[in-house]
Design a protein around this motif. Structure first.
Motif, PDB file in Angstrom:
ATOM      1  N   ALA A  25       0.836  -1.206   0.000  1.00 56.61           N
ATOM      2  CA  ALA A  25       0.000   0.000   0.000  1.00 56.61           C
ATOM      3  C   ALA A  25       0.868   1.253   0.000  1.00 56.61           C
ATOM      4  N   SER A  26       1.954   1.226   0.773  1.00 53.86           N
ATOM      5  CA  SER A  26       2.801   2.416   0.858  1.00 53.86           C
ATOM      6  C   SER A  26       3.706   2.561  -0.363  1.00 53.86           C
ATOM      7  N   GLY A  27       3.747   1.523  -1.186  1.00 52.39           N
ATOM      8  CA  GLY A  27       4.597   1.581  -2.376  1.00 52.39           C
ATOM      9  C   GLY A  27       6.048   1.252  -2.079  1.00 52.39           C
ATOM     10  N   GLU A  28       6.337   0.854  -0.841  1.00 52.42           N
ATOM     11  CA  GLU A  28       7.721   0.510  -0.508  1.00 52.42           C
ATOM     12  C   GLU A  28       8.186  -0.698  -1.324  1.00 52.42           C
ATOM     13  N   VAL A  29       7.279  -1.633  -1.582  1.00 52.58           N
ATOM     14  CA  VAL A  29       7.594  -2.730  -2.506  1.00 52.58           C
ATOM     15  C   VAL A  29       6.547  -2.749  -3.611  1.00 52.58           C
ATOM     16  N   LYS A  30       6.962  -3.233  -4.764  1.00 52.26           N
ATOM     17  CA  LYS A  30       6.030  -3.291  -5.896  1.00 52.26           C
ATOM     18  C   LYS A  30       5.402  -4.676  -6.003  1.00 52.26           C
ATOM     19  N   ALA A  31       6.061  -5.660  -5.419  1.00 49.11           N
ATOM     20  CA  ALA A  31       5.518  -7.024  -5.428  1.00 49.11           C
ATOM     21  C   ALA A  31       5.954  -7.704  -4.144  1.00 49.11           C
ATOM     22  N   PHE A  32       5.162  -8.658  -3.693  1.00 55.56           N
ATOM     23  CA  PHE A  32       5.531  -9.400  -2.500  1.00 55.56           C
ATOM     24  C   PHE A  32       5.473 -10.889  -2.799  1.00 55.56           C
ATOM     25  N   LEU A  33       6.595 -11.574  -2.549  1.00 53.98           N
ATOM     26  CA  LEU A  33       6.705 -12.998  -2.877  1.00 53.98           C
ATOM     27  C   LEU A  33       6.520 -13.839  -1.616  1.00 53.98           C
ATOM     28  N   GLY A  34       5.481 -14.654  -1.655  1.00 52.39           N
ATOM     29  CA  GLY A  34       5.209 -15.532  -0.518  1.00 52.39           C
ATOM     30  C   GLY A  34       4.517 -16.792  -0.995  1.00 52.39           C
ATOM     31  N   PHE A  35       3.633 -17.321  -0.182  1.00 49.44           N
ATOM     32  CA  PHE A  35       2.940 -18.556  -0.536  1.00 49.44           C
ATOM     33  C   PHE A  35       1.435 -18.367  -0.428  1.00 49.44           C
ATOM     34  N   ALA A  36       0.709 -19.054  -1.316  1.00 48.07           N
ATOM     35  CA  ALA A  36      -0.749 -19.065  -1.226  1.00 48.07           C
ATOM     36  C   ALA A  36      -1.199 -20.499  -0.989  1.00 48.07           C
ATOM     37  N   GLU A  37      -2.416 -20.646  -0.535  1.00 48.48           N
ATOM     38  CA  GLU A  37      -3.003 -21.964  -0.294  1.00 48.48           C
ATOM     39  C   GLU A  37      -3.001 -22.778  -1.588  1.00 48.48           C
ATOM     40  N   GLY A  38      -2.719 -24.081  -1.491  1.00 45.85           N
ATOM     41  CA  GLY A  38      -2.750 -24.940  -2.673  1.00 45.85           C
ATOM     42  C   GLY A  38      -4.138 -25.523  -2.881  1.00 45.85           C
ATOM     43  N   SER A  39      -4.301 -26.230  -4.000  1.00 46.21           N
ATOM     44  CA  SER A  39      -5.622 -26.776  -4.318  1.00 46.21           C
ATOM     45  C   SER A  39      -5.816 -28.178  -3.760  1.00 46.21           C
ATOM     46  N   ILE A  40      -4.747 -28.800  -3.275  1.00 43.31           N
ATOM     47  CA  ILE A  40      -4.865 -30.140  -2.700  1.00 43.31           C
ATOM     48  C   ILE A  40      -4.163 -30.149  -1.333  1.00 43.31           C
ATOM     49  N   PRO A  41      -4.449 -31.141  -0.492  1.00 45.56           N
ATOM     50  CA  PRO A  41      -3.787 -31.170   0.809  1.00 45.56           C
ATOM     51  C   PRO A  41      -2.268 -31.238   0.642  1.00 45.56           C
ATOM     52  N   MET A  42      -1.546 -30.640   1.571  1.00 45.57           N
ATOM     53  CA  MET A  42      -0.084 -30.658   1.615  1.00 45.57           C
ATOM     54  C   MET A  42       0.565 -29.915   0.454  1.00 45.57           C
ATOM     55  N   THR A  63       1.343 -25.998  -1.281  1.00 43.29           N
ATOM     56  CA  THR A  63       1.225 -24.543  -1.300  1.00 43.29           C
ATOM     57  C   THR A  63       1.728 -24.086  -2.657  1.00 43.29           C
ATOM     58  N   ARG A  64       1.393 -22.835  -2.979  1.00 45.03           N
ATOM     59  CA  ARG A  64       1.763 -22.328  -4.295  1.00 45.03           C
ATOM     60  C   ARG A  64       2.569 -21.060  -4.093  1.00 45.03           C
ATOM     61  N   PRO A  65       3.767 -20.968  -4.660  1.00 45.73           N
ATOM     62  CA  PRO A  65       4.475 -19.692  -4.589  1.00 45.73           C
ATOM     63  C   PRO A  65       3.588 -18.614  -5.204  1.00 45.73           C
ATOM     64  N   PHE A  66       3.476 -17.490  -4.534  1.00 47.80           N
ATOM     65  CA  PHE A  66       2.480 -16.502  -4.948  1.00 47.80           C
ATOM     66  C   PHE A  66       3.079 -15.106  -4.884  1.00 47.80           C
ATOM     67  N   ILE A  67       2.810 -14.316  -5.925  1.00 47.84           N
ATOM     68  CA  ILE A  67       3.325 -12.953  -5.969  1.00 47.84           C
ATOM     69  C   ILE A  67       2.159 -11.985  -5.847  1.00 47.84           C
ATOM     70  N   ALA A  68       2.090 -11.304  -4.708  1.00 49.69           N
ATOM     71  CA  ALA A  68       1.031 -10.310  -4.498  1.00 49.69           C
ATOM     72  C   ALA A  68       1.518  -8.983  -5.040  1.00 49.69           C
ATOM     73  N   ARG A  69       0.646  -8.323  -5.813  1.00 48.03           N
ATOM     74  CA  ARG A  69       1.038  -7.028  -6.376  1.00 48.03           C
ATOM     75  C   ARG A  69       0.152  -5.894  -5.873  1.00 48.03           C
ATOM     76  N   THR A  70      -0.915  -6.250  -5.155  1.00 45.24           N
ATOM     77  CA  THR A  70      -1.796  -5.219  -4.575  1.00 45.24           C
ATOM     78  C   THR A  70      -2.030  -5.583  -3.105  1.00 45.24           C
ATOM     79  N   PRO A  71      -2.408  -4.605  -2.270  1.00 51.65           N
ATOM     80  CA  PRO A  71      -2.687  -4.917  -0.862  1.00 51.65           C
ATOM     81  C   PRO A  71      -3.804  -5.973  -0.725  1.00 51.65           C
ATOM     82  N   GLU A  72      -4.768  -5.960  -1.665  1.00 53.85           N
ATOM     83  CA  GLU A  72      -5.857  -6.939  -1.596  1.00 53.85           C
ATOM     84  C   GLU A  72      -5.310  -8.355  -1.804  1.00 53.85           C
ATOM     85  N   GLN A  73      -4.385  -8.493  -2.770  1.00 52.01           N
ATOM     86  CA  GLN A  73      -3.817  -9.821  -3.045  1.00 52.01           C
ATOM     87  C   GLN A  73      -3.012 -10.337  -1.858  1.00 52.01           C
TER      88      GLN A  73
END
Lengths: 343, 149, 340
Positions: C21-38, C40-50
């Protein structure tokens, strides 16, 4: 079509009889992480069928990695040096038992592009598929969304279904009949066996028709609309561009060919290639028409779900779920289906 | 993997050893051995390289893959490198590689490392005799030798 | 989800959201929930909502450092190959980092793959990640329909039954023997520090192999790699592997043949592991992503052990010290050298 009734002991006898004259392969469990994969059966080692599919797909047998296409001598003193010769192939039947309906269906799907391929046709002719229909569907199974069924028999020579404590074997082809004869046991299940089989399938609650087959819908969609869809970036972003999905997929059939020369012998081999690798489309000039990850990921799905059905009819996916199960970054083809169908 | 070389029988087999020698010291040492008429077994095939720092694991494994029964890598003694530090870097890499190849089951003695200077003709002849005998005792290489059946 | 993990998840979301939100980073690299048990999916958030999609659990096994060069490039203004670099600082990227991942980032900085001032690192003291293969083995390879994570246990749903598993019993081998669970560089600390750990049997898997004869070790190696399908998931998941052309893709000379010939596969695995010598932080990504369950880590662990014993160096702990294979001392051990 003949239906035979078999006890568990009859099934064991069938396998034991077949093993006397042919190599028999079936899924077994072994090693680290309950590794469930194909292995050659020996007398006393019986298949261990778990719900779902083994680690590697059945293409390992029909489209081996690598396949020697030609052989040659590389000895300069040999007058026939560098003259290609077809390798000696034994016309021997290989029996693959415990095949799930999805894997069996992949064999017929791959036979479409490989219709004129002598190597694939040859192996197909010399391979018998003995299937086990599925009683349960795993969390990664989605055959009913690809035009297949957990109880499907397409591509099989014999389809075996468990009914309470006995087994009903549908003998589907001439090869199947020969196998059933060679098994030297089993009784005729009677004229009403087929209807009983169908009734039991209905009762078990497993789907009886593949209502969700997306092929007709995808064939009609505008190719460019799918190609330019906005979601590809998001799908491709986590991809590592490894070949796990394509190498485990039963319907990925791309290959490359190379000549290998070691000292005085040479061979021309065909080995698996994957559209996930940048080298797959790299030109000699250095130009790569699919140089970006997004383009490669898109191609994998577009090939399976748009180009293949346009050319051959069905989609090139049987819903075995291996790519979902083994993808290191959890790219789920079912989500791609949903996205594509929504366009 | 019991793929004994088919065309070689025990009586006729003689080890083939690929020797990667740096041009400044070890190759000159080999030259001196020849000029001084020191006898050494004819089992080595010399590949002259600019510096032992040039030798990568790829080259050593490629020699084994292509059917070499042994590999010998030799460069200048520490402190003598004509590029000042090439052999120091190489020494770290060779130490790790040698241990690692043995860890995956390559016989100790298949891949050998040494330092030979331009004045050590006699030592070079001795080294080649020693390495040849080591490899001969191990027998023909089978592990990591690519075969086409 | 366990208490610790849900706290960390909320903290990551809040911090990543703020940074975006503050614009300090343009993208954030983390993990999102996967579609099956066990999964996760590497995930790049580009907005505060993501950023609200980010999660933290015991199945974050992919090393995010591997994605950094690509993500950093994606946030730069696009320019042609001959255009001058833009003026002023380039946009930054946020990323989560445990001990091993942060050490990989240190290695990347030393090798000029990423620059420190373009990263905003959220440091997390790792409690260890769970091996899905070990969980699979615990339930006899049956289909797992759901997994619930407790603080120290996992509840596995299988065939309508529930099985309770102790978390430490299914932790990955590399996490079990990890000595540096805390990040070595970070800008914000998320959750509590995990503290340094002293592991007695750090190299137990390596010692076991070393105790064998050469023939047995060869047998072990051949048996392990016989399952390899050459999909290169191990290579591609590794943050150390960034060569524009990998040695397996070279054709003249061709170091490694293309098919699953045992010799070609052996050479591939020897060279892949060897290229990681002195740089590998034992993050375990290669072993976690291997679809065939090859225990690749034992190879890199052997090299890690030798580098520590011979050169006293562990990868990525020190931003200043050179990498062990990019330096030397006059009296490095050389017992292996044959005296002519």
């Amino acid at each position: 079509m003949k239906i035979l009734k078999l006890e568990k002991s009859d099934l064991d006898k069938w396998l034991a009889e077949w093993m006397k004259s042919s190599p028999v392969y079936a899924p077994v469990q072994s090693g680290f992480g309950s590794f469930y994969d194909w292995a050659r059966l020996e007398q006393g080692r019986m298949p261990e069928l778990l719900p779902g599919v083994p680690k590697s797909s059945i293409k390992t047998f029909l489209f081996p990695q690598p396949e020697t296409l030609e052989e040659f001598s590389a000895d300069p003193a040999d007058p026939s040096a560098f003259i290609l010769k077809a390798p000696k192939t034994a016309e021997q039947l290989t029996i693959i038992a415990g095949v799930r309906p999805c894997d069996a269906r992949s064999v017929s799907l791959n036979a479409l592009p490989y219709a004129k391929d002598p190597y694939y046709s040859n192996r197909l002719r010399n391979t018998a598929l003995v299937g086990f229909t599925c009683e349960t569907q795993c969390s990664t199974c989605f055959c009913t969304r690809t035009g297949g069924l957990p109880t499907g028999t397409e591509g099989l020579d014999i389809a075996i279904t468990r009914m309470d404590n006995t087994f009903l074997a549908e003998i589907l082809t001439q090869k199947g009949e020969l196998l059933a004869e060679a098994g030297r046991t089993g009784t005729d299940a009677g004229g009403d066996a087929l209807s009983r089989l169908e009734q039991s399938r209905k009762n078990s609650g497993s789907p009886v028709s593949s209502a969700d087959d997306p092929a007709p819908i995808l064939r009609e969609k505008d190719l460019m609309a799918l190609y330019q869809a906005p979601f590809w970036q998001e799908i491709a972003e986590p991809c590592l561009n490894c070949g796990a999905c394509t190498f485990l997929c039963p319907t990925c059939y791309c290959f490359d060919i190379q000549d290998e020369v070691i000292r005085d012998r040479g061979r021309r081999i065909r080995y698996w290639d994957s559209c996930m690798f940048p080298l797959f489309t790299l030109h000699a000039s250095g130009h790569n028409p699919r140089g970006l990850k997004l383009q490669r990921v898109r191609n994998r799905f577009m090939h399976k779900l748009k180009y293949f059905p346009e050319r051959f009819g069905p989609i090139s996916c049987v819903g075995c779920g291996r790519c979902i199960r083994e993808c290191p970054v959890n790219i789920d083809i079912r989500e791609v289906y949903t996205d594509l169908l929504a366009i | 993997m019991n793929n004994e070389p088919s065309a070689m029988n025990e009586t006729k087999w003689d080890p083939k050893i690929i020797a990667f020698l740096c041009t400044w010291c070890s190759y000159a040492g080999a030259d001196l051995a020849g000029v001084s008429r020191f006898q050494y077994p004819p089992n080595i095939r010399i590949v002259k390289v600019p510096c032992s720092g040039r030798i990568s694991a790829n080259l050593i494994l490629d020699a084994l893959k292509s059917g070499a029964d042994g590999v010998l890598v030799s460069g200048c003694h520490p402190g003598d490198c004509h590029y000042i530090s090439g052999n120091y870097y190489a020494r770290r890499r060779f130490a790790l590689l040698k241990n690692f190849l043995e860890f995956v089951g390559i016989e100790p003695g298949r891949v050998n490392f040494s330092w030979v200077s331009a004045s050590e003709g006699e030592q070079f002849a001795g080294l080649v005799s020693e390495v040849t005998e080591t490899v001969r005792a191990l027998g023909p290489a089978t592990r990591l030798v690519k075969k086409i059946d | 989800m366990s208490d610790t993990n849900s706290t960390i998840t909320l903290e990551i979301r809040a911090r990543a959201g703020e940074l975006l939100a503050s614009g300090e980073v343009k993208a954030f690299l983390g993990f999102a929930e996967g579609s099956i048990p066990m999964a996760t999916r590497p995930f790049i958030a580009r907005t505060p909502e993501q950023a609200e999609k980010l999660v933290w659990n015991s199945f974050c096994v992919i090393n995010p450092a591997g994605f950094l060069p690509e993500v950093l490039k994606s946030v730069e203004p696009s320019r042609g190959p001959k255009d001058p670099p833009p003026e002023g600082p380039l946009p930054r990227v946020g990323v989560v980092a445990t001990g091993c991942w942060s050490r990989n980032m240190v290695v990347q900085m030393k090798e000029n793959q990423v620059s420190r001032d373009r990263l905003v690192i959220l440091g997390i003291g790792s409690r260890g990640m769970v091996s899905n293969k070990k969980v699979q083995a615990m339930v006899g390879g049956r289909d797992i329909t759901a997994i619930e994570e407790g603080e120290h246990s996992l509840t596995v749903h299988c065939d309508g039954e529930k099985t309770e598993i102790h978390r430490w019993d299914v932790i990955r081998d590399n996490c079990r023997t990890c000595t540096h669970p805390d990040p070595v560089i970070f800008d914000y600390q998320i959750g509590d520090s995990a503290g340094e750990r002293h592991i007695e049997d750090r190299y137990v898997q390596v010692d076991k192999i070393e105790a064998m004869s050469a023939a047995q070790r060869w047998q072990w190696f051949q048996n392990e790699i016989s399952k390899c399908i050459r999909c290169y998931a191990c290579r591609n998941a590794c943050p150390l592997c960034y060569c524009p052309t990998c040695f397996v893709d070279d054709s003249r000379p061709q170091w490694v043949g293309k098919s699953t010939d045992p010799v070609d596969t052996s050479i591939f695995h020897i060279l892949r592991a060897y290229h990681c010598a002195g740089r590998c932080t034992d993050c375990g990504a290669c072993e976690s992503v291997c679809p065939m369950g090859i225990r690749l880590r034992i190879l890199t662990k052997k090299l890690e052990k030798d580098v520590l014993e011979m050169y006293g160096s562990e990868a990525g702990l020190d931003l200043e010290a050179p990498l062990p294979l990019a330096t030397y001392t006059m009296n490095d051990p050389q017992q292996f050298i044959i005296k002519g």
